[in-house]
Design a protein around this motif. Structure first.
Motif: not given
Length: 127
Positions: A34-58
């Motif tokens: 699972m992940a969070w992305f964000r998009q600011a006005p006038g900008k492209e969507r960007e990656f913020v954070a993700a977390i895996r399933t196997t070890d929960g590593r962020p």
């Protein structure tokens, strides 16, 4: 039908905190990175954070390291994003997304790996 529903956005002062939540349905949540992305006005969507399933590593983008924390609770099909020390440049529409279960660590930031998306929750940081 897969649904991802974000909540927790709003207006916050610079230096403040906010906790975003994303509840998933229609999929076996524990299998999906699972992940969070964000998009600011006038900008492209960007990656913020993700977390895996196997070890929960962020994984975090550099601009939020030390300020944001991603976590998940598989029992309630929910992923969280705790945001501290917020800055005006964090103002954006924040999206929750679920990646293909086969996604490996080197692909975790790649938007095309994410098949399911929420509609977003707005975070506005006032300076």
């Amino acid at each position: 039908q897969v649904q991802l529903v974000e909540s927790g956005g709003g207006l916050v002062q610079a230096g403040g905190s906010r906790r975003l939540s994303c509840v998933a349905s229609g999929l076996t949540f524990s299998r999906y990175p699972m992940a969070w992305f964000r998009q600011a006005p006038g900008k492209e969507r960007e990656f913020v954070a993700a977390i895996r399933t196997t070890d929960g590593r962020p994984t975090y983008t550099d601009s939020v390291k030390g300020r944001f924390t991603i976590s998940r609770q598989n029992a309630i099909n929910t992923v969280f994003l705790q945001m501290n020390s917020l800055k005006s440049e964090d103002t954006a529409l924040y999206y929750c997304a679920a990646a293909r279960p086969s996604t490996i660590l080197s692909q975790i930031r790649v938007e095309l790996r994410y098949d399911y998306w929420g509609h977003g929750t707005q975070v506005t940081v006032s300076s």
